[in-house]
Design a protein around this motif. Structure first.
Motif, PDB file in Angstrom:
ATOM      1  N   ASN A 160       1.353  -1.436   0.184  1.00 50.05           N
ATOM      2  CA  ASN A 160       0.401   0.296   0.114  1.00 50.05           C
ATOM      3  C   ASN A 160       1.069   1.031  -0.008  1.00 50.05           C
ATOM      4  OD1 ASN A 160      -2.714   0.918   0.425  1.00 50.05           O
ATOM      5  ND2 ASN A 160      -2.354   1.896   2.459  1.00 50.05           N
ATOM      6  N   LEU A 161       2.169   1.369  -0.294  1.00 53.05           N
ATOM      7  CA  LEU A 161       2.913   2.705  -0.631  1.00 53.05           C
ATOM      8  C   LEU A 161       2.072   3.661  -1.551  1.00 53.05           C
ATOM      9  CD1 LEU A 161       5.727   3.425  -0.104  1.00 53.05           C
ATOM     10  CD2 LEU A 161       6.605   2.728  -2.236  1.00 53.05           C
ATOM     11  N   GLN A 162       2.214   4.844  -1.113  1.00 53.95           N
ATOM     12  CA  GLN A 162       1.885   5.473  -1.017  1.00 53.95           C
ATOM     13  C   GLN A 162       2.587   7.005  -1.600  1.00 53.95           C
ATOM     14  OE1 GLN A 162      -2.529   6.799  -0.895  1.00 53.95           O
ATOM     15  NE2 GLN A 162      -2.764   3.973   0.190  1.00 53.95           N
ATOM     16  N   ASP A 163       2.986   8.005  -2.610  1.00 53.77           N
ATOM     17  CA  ASP A 163       3.613   9.291  -2.530  1.00 53.77           C
ATOM     18  C   ASP A 163       3.081   9.868  -3.765  1.00 53.77           C
ATOM     19  OD1 ASP A 163       5.396  10.665  -1.810  1.00 53.77           O
ATOM     20  OD2 ASP A 163       7.138   9.595  -2.676  1.00 53.77           O
ATOM     21  N   HIS A 164       2.809  11.231  -2.865  1.00 54.97           N
ATOM     22  CA  HIS A 164       2.515  12.565  -3.913  1.00 54.97           C
ATOM     23  C   HIS A 164       4.070  12.386  -5.173  1.00 54.97           C
ATOM     24  CE1 HIS A 164       0.843  13.658  -0.149  1.00 54.97           C
ATOM     25  NE2 HIS A 164      -0.323  13.354  -1.332  1.00 54.97           N
ATOM     26  N   LEU A 165       3.356  12.161  -5.710  1.00 51.64           N
ATOM     27  CA  LEU A 165       4.556  12.654  -7.945  1.00 51.64           C
ATOM     28  C   LEU A 165       4.102  13.385  -8.220  1.00 51.64           C
ATOM     29  CD1 LEU A 165       5.680  10.178  -8.399  1.00 51.64           C
ATOM     30  CD2 LEU A 165       4.448   9.676 -10.838  1.00 51.64           C
ATOM     31  N   ALA A 166       5.327  14.436  -8.677  1.00 49.43           N
ATOM     32  CA  ALA A 166       5.260  15.882  -9.121  1.00 49.43           C
ATOM     33  C   ALA A 166       6.193  15.407 -10.362  1.00 49.43           C
ATOM     34  CB  ALA A 166       5.538  16.376  -7.823  1.00 49.43           C
ATOM     35  N   PHE A 167       5.566  17.008 -11.159  1.00 50.36           N
ATOM     36  CA  PHE A 167       6.734  17.363 -12.500  1.00 50.36           C
ATOM     37  C   PHE A 167       7.123  18.389 -13.088  1.00 50.36           C
ATOM     38  CE2 PHE A 167       2.896  14.581 -12.608  1.00 50.36           C
ATOM     39  CZ  PHE A 167       2.839  13.183 -12.579  1.00 50.36           C
ATOM     40  N   GLY A 168       8.120  18.835 -12.912  1.00 48.32           N
ATOM     41  CA  GLY A 168       8.553  19.942 -12.524  1.00 48.32           C
ATOM     42  C   GLY A 168       8.348  20.580 -13.757  1.00 48.32           C
ATOM     43  N   CYS A 169       7.405  22.105 -14.474  1.00 46.26           N
ATOM     44  CA  CYS A 169       6.740  22.542 -14.953  1.00 46.26           C
ATOM     45  C   CYS A 169       8.434  24.575 -13.986  1.00 46.26           C
ATOM     46  CB  CYS A 169       5.885  22.969 -15.192  1.00 46.26           C
ATOM     47  SG  CYS A 169       4.615  22.081 -16.255  1.00 46.26           S
TER      48      CYS A 169
ATOM     49  N   GLN B  15      -0.023  21.582  -6.413  1.00 43.89           N
ATOM     50  CA  GLN B  15       0.875  22.441  -6.595  1.00 43.89           C
ATOM     51  C   GLN B  15       1.677  23.049  -6.162  1.00 43.89           C
ATOM     52  OE1 GLN B  15       1.354  22.209 -10.447  1.00 43.89           O
ATOM     53  NE2 GLN B  15      -1.652  21.842 -10.858  1.00 43.89           N
ATOM     54  N   CYS B  16       2.945  22.769  -6.076  1.00 42.97           N
ATOM     55  CA  CYS B  16       3.779  23.047  -5.147  1.00 42.97           C
ATOM     56  C   CYS B  16       4.708  24.032  -6.215  1.00 42.97           C
ATOM     57  CB  CYS B  16       4.888  21.994  -4.649  1.00 42.97           C
ATOM     58  SG  CYS B  16       6.264  23.272  -3.156  1.00 42.97           S
ATOM     59  N   GLN B  17       5.183  25.415  -5.730  1.00 45.53           N
ATOM     60  CA  GLN B  17       6.071  26.642  -6.026  1.00 45.53           C
ATOM     61  C   GLN B  17       7.641  26.396  -5.728  1.00 45.53           C
ATOM     62  OE1 GLN B  17       4.443  30.224  -5.947  1.00 45.53           O
ATOM     63  NE2 GLN B  17       4.366  30.569  -8.841  1.00 45.53           N
ATOM     64  N   LEU B  18       8.383  25.984  -6.606  1.00 46.53           N
ATOM     65  CA  LEU B  18       9.648  27.299  -5.897  1.00 46.53           C
ATOM     66  C   LEU B  18      10.787  27.879  -6.548  1.00 46.53           C
ATOM     67  CD1 LEU B  18      11.235  23.926  -4.955  1.00 46.53           C
ATOM     68  CD2 LEU B  18       9.522  25.107  -3.187  1.00 46.53           C
ATOM     69  N   ALA B  19      10.786  28.766  -5.706  1.00 51.00           N
ATOM     70  CA  ALA B  19      11.179  29.945  -5.987  1.00 51.00           C
ATOM     71  C   ALA B  19      12.489  30.216  -6.661  1.00 51.00           C
ATOM     72  CB  ALA B  19      10.665  31.381  -5.188  1.00 51.00           C
ATOM     73  N   PHE B  20      12.963  29.535  -7.063  1.00 45.36           N
ATOM     74  CA  PHE B  20      14.475  28.508  -7.753  1.00 45.36           C
ATOM     75  C   PHE B  20      13.074  27.681  -9.524  1.00 45.36           C
ATOM     76  CE2 PHE B  20      14.619  27.051  -3.381  1.00 45.36           C
ATOM     77  CZ  PHE B  20      14.369  25.556  -4.346  1.00 45.36           C
ATOM     78  N   ALA B  21      14.846  27.621  -9.784  1.00 45.53           N
ATOM     79  CA  ALA B  21      14.246  26.956 -11.054  1.00 45.53           C
ATOM     80  C   ALA B  21      15.197  25.693 -10.867  1.00 45.53           C
ATOM     81  CB  ALA B  21      15.461  27.714 -12.107  1.00 45.53           C
ATOM     82  N   VAL B  22      14.519  24.636 -10.965  1.00 43.83           N
ATOM     83  CA  VAL B  22      14.681  22.988 -10.063  1.00 43.83           C
ATOM     84  C   VAL B  22      15.291  22.088 -10.902  1.00 43.83           C
ATOM     85  CG1 VAL B  22      14.260  21.087  -8.527  1.00 43.83           C
ATOM     86  CG2 VAL B  22      13.475  23.289  -8.197  1.00 43.83           C
ATOM     87  N   PRO B  23      16.705  21.819 -11.409  1.00 43.34           N
ATOM     88  CA  PRO B  23      16.663  21.097 -12.554  1.00 43.34           C
ATOM     89  C   PRO B  23      15.803  19.770 -12.890  1.00 43.34           C
ATOM     90  CG  PRO B  23      18.668  21.398 -10.867  1.00 43.34           C
ATOM     91  CD  PRO B  23      17.698  21.750 -10.257  1.00 43.34           C
ATOM     92  N   SER B  24      15.169  19.716 -14.254  1.00 39.26           N
ATOM     93  CA  SER B  24      14.488  18.463 -14.513  1.00 39.26           C
ATOM     94  C   SER B  24      15.563  16.971 -14.711  1.00 39.26           C
ATOM     95  CB  SER B  24      14.056  19.085 -15.643  1.00 39.26           C
ATOM     96  OG  SER B  24      13.620  19.181 -15.444  1.00 39.26           O
TER      97      SER B  24
ATOM     98  N   VAL C  60       8.693  13.491 -10.732  1.00 41.16           N
ATOM     99  CA  VAL C  60       9.890  12.808  -9.314  1.00 41.16           C
ATOM    100  C   VAL C  60       9.046  12.395  -8.431  1.00 41.16           C
ATOM    101  CG1 VAL C  60      11.735  14.258  -9.787  1.00 41.16           C
ATOM    102  CG2 VAL C  60       9.841  15.764  -9.260  1.00 41.16           C
ATOM    103  N   THR C  61       8.913  12.514  -6.732  1.00 43.12           N
ATOM    104  CA  THR C  61       8.688  12.629  -5.770  1.00 43.12           C
ATOM    105  C   THR C  61       8.946  14.147  -4.773  1.00 43.12           C
ATOM    106  OG1 THR C  61       9.096  11.082  -3.595  1.00 43.12           O
ATOM    107  CG2 THR C  61       8.762  10.323  -5.448  1.00 43.12           C
ATOM    108  N   TYR C  62       7.481  13.664  -3.801  1.00 40.69           N
ATOM    109  CA  TYR C  62       7.371  15.014  -2.400  1.00 40.69           C
ATOM    110  C   TYR C  62       8.658  14.244  -2.165  1.00 40.69           C
ATOM    111  CZ  TYR C  62       4.327  18.073  -4.975  1.00 40.69           C
ATOM    112  OH  TYR C  62       4.018  19.439  -6.092  1.00 40.69           O
ATOM    113  N   TRP C  63       8.375  12.890  -1.649  1.00 35.08           N
ATOM    114  CA  TRP C  63       8.888  12.535  -0.898  1.00 35.08           C
ATOM    115  C   TRP C  63       7.871  12.753   0.643  1.00 35.08           C
ATOM    116  CZ3 TRP C  63      12.592  17.161  -1.316  1.00 35.08           C
ATOM    117  CH2 TRP C  63      13.130  16.824  -2.625  1.00 35.08           C
TER     118      TRP C  63
END
Length: 525
Positions: free
Chosen positions: A298-307, A341-350, A448-451
């Protein structure tokens, strides 16, 4: 705080992360109770842990378990980085410090699965009122003041945050004063983020709960000690075995053992103690004590895609770099949000597979899945304490997660390309417009995941449940679990705040077993 190596205690709490710190602190408030808190990592108070915007510097450090998922065919064979806090405070010492309380429907689901209304949203609000020292607009129904957990919003949000609120508003997404009041009870919205930052410094759950109790003579904190298994007499937990500096030692609990090691280490230790799926245990030569097929499942995690977008001019990073929170729906027919949607104020490498360089100056919005349908698992690679767990996130295995991923990225691009960002943004860098097949490849390459690993020892009443409504491990006496692994389903948003509630609730349940009422044990701060 006692640092003597006595081997006998009343309670042993394994893991000084978000939930474990709460449980140990609350139990230690009973002066007659001798409490041992065991942590594999160490304490650390350097700038990476105290300065909010430096949290990325902890990734891959000694304060990170730095787990990695098994190759995933749904991600074109990629292995996900599954970072997890290691040290006093656990994830709360290295995370983004977002305080996100979980949606009403999450807690009501916990109540339905466990058969206990005390896990429902109305009950949990009582916990949040006890826990919080909320600095924002008063909301007597939903928010607490005077509790141990300082929660505030950025005093002067950066232009990026205000542009995001404006862009969301233009798309018909309602704006709220906070993500944790009314916004967590309906279809979603956008708000300035609630953060665990106090006077410009991050405040871990260790800082909030254990530092004020450092003078307690009945509380022993033991860092640098890896819990390897639960000691059992028949089906009764009597203590734990740990490895300290390469040597095995045993500690004994007269009342209870509480596992708070997170959704990877908790099931690993259970299985290595003989508690879990029989076939998995026998494969590694472990004698089954109690067959619980749900351990590690039952492992779950939030998945995300960096834009990512490029700035016209370099911009300051405010708060922890995450000043807005947005939850919304992939389908208008839904009545609860399934996008995060989680916004980061710097550019995260894909990830390198995306093959697009990040701009020198820019910002990244993670288009996330708040309600993933995919389920993974944690297995053993061996019976030894140092044998690494095998983590199979199985991300994007459910077709509905791919559908939601397209919707999440569409929403993200609509936000970032809004006229609200005119004067701030030069261009969209990642992913850019793509036809359906190319976007599918971007999703599989960029995920990627939100850990927020959770749900691997779930609370419930079916055959795959590991703990009951009082967090007691089925079939084992005097053993409870208090961490994200007990969630039947991952909560909407970041998981730190729900873990504090789980810790508080666990402490109340343990104390009630000892004949101490919740009212008598509640802390008056």
């Amino acid at each position: 705080m006692n640092h003597l190596r006595d081997q006998h205690y009343d309670f042993i709490v394994c893991g000084a992360g978000t939930a474990g710190c709460v449980v140990a602190a609350r139990l230690a408030d009973q002066k007659s109770a001798r409490v041992l808190l065991i942590e594999a990592g160490e304490g650390y108070s350097g700038p990476e842990v105290t300065e909010p915007a430096q949290w990325p510097m902890n990734l891959g450090s000694a304060r990170d378990w730095a787990f990695e998922g098994q190759p995933n065919p749904h991600l074109n064979g990629r292995r996900l980085s599954l970072n997890m806090g290691k040290g006093l405070g656990g994830g709360s010492s290295i995370n983004v410090m977002v305080w996100s309380r979980g949606h009403r429907s999450d807690w009501d689901h916990f109540a339905a699965e466990s058969g206990d209304t005390a896990w429902g949203y109305d009950s949990v609000l009582n916990y949040y009122r006890r826990i919080e020292n909320w600095q924002g607009s008063p909301d007597a129904t939903r928010r607490g003041s005077g509790g141990p957990v300082h929660v505030e919003q950025p005093a002067t949000p950066q232009p990026l945050a205000w542009a995001t609120l404006e862009a969301a508003s233009r798309l018909g997404i309602p704006t709220f004063d906070s993500p944790n009041g009314e916004m967590m009870e309906g279809p979603g919205g956008v708000a300035i983020t609630d953060l665990r930052i106090n006077q410009g410094k991050r405040e871990s759950v260790y800082d909030s709960y254990l530092r004020p109790r450092s003078h307690y003579s009945n509380l022993t904190v033991l860092p640098g000690a890896l819990v390897t298994r639960v000691l059992l007499v028949g089906t009764r937990a009597i203590g734990v075995e740990v490895v300290i500096a390469g040597e095995r030692q045993c500690f004994y609990a007269a009342a209870e053992v509480i596992l708070s090691m997170g959704a990877v280490q908790t099931p690993k230790v259970l299985m290595q103690s003989g508690i879990g799926p029989e076939d998995e245990l026998r494969r590694h030569g472990i004698a089954p004590i109690n067959h619980l097929p749900g351990v590690g499942e039952n492992l779950q995690d939030h998945l995300a895609f960096g834009c990512t977008w490029e700035y016209l001019q370099p911009q300051a990073v405010g708060g922890s770099g995450c000043e807005t929170t947005l939850y919304w729906k992939s389908d208008s027919r839904l009545d609860v949000p399934d996008l995060l949607q989680c916004q980061l104020a710097f550019a995260v490498p894909s990830p390198p597979e995306v093959a697009i360089e990040p701009p020198q100056h820019g910002w990244t919005m993670f288009a996330g899945l708040a309600r993933p349908a995919s389920r993974g698992r944690v297995r053993l690679s061996g019976a030894g304490p140092l044998d690494a767990p095998l983590i199979e996130p199985n991300s994007l295995s459910a077709p509905e997660d791919m559908t939601a991923a397209y919707a999440s990225i569409d929403l993200c691009r609509a936000l970032g390309n809004s006229e609200a960002f005119n004067g701030l943004v030069k261009r969209e860098v990642v992913p850019g417009p793509k036809e359906h097949r190319a976007m599918e490849q971007f999703i599989r390459r960029s995920a990627v995941t939100y850990w927020h690993q959770s749900c691997t020892a779930k609370m419930g009443r079916d055959t795959m449940s590991v703990v009951d409504h009082q967090l007691r491990v089925y079939g084992i006496d005097k053993l409870r679990i208090a961490d994200a692994s007990i969630m039947p389903r991952i909560t909407v948003g970041n998981t730190m705040a729900p873990c504090v509630v789980i810790g508080e609730r666990a402490a109340d349940l343990i104390l009630a077993t000892q004949g101490v009422t919740a009212a008598a044990s509640a802390i008056h701060w």
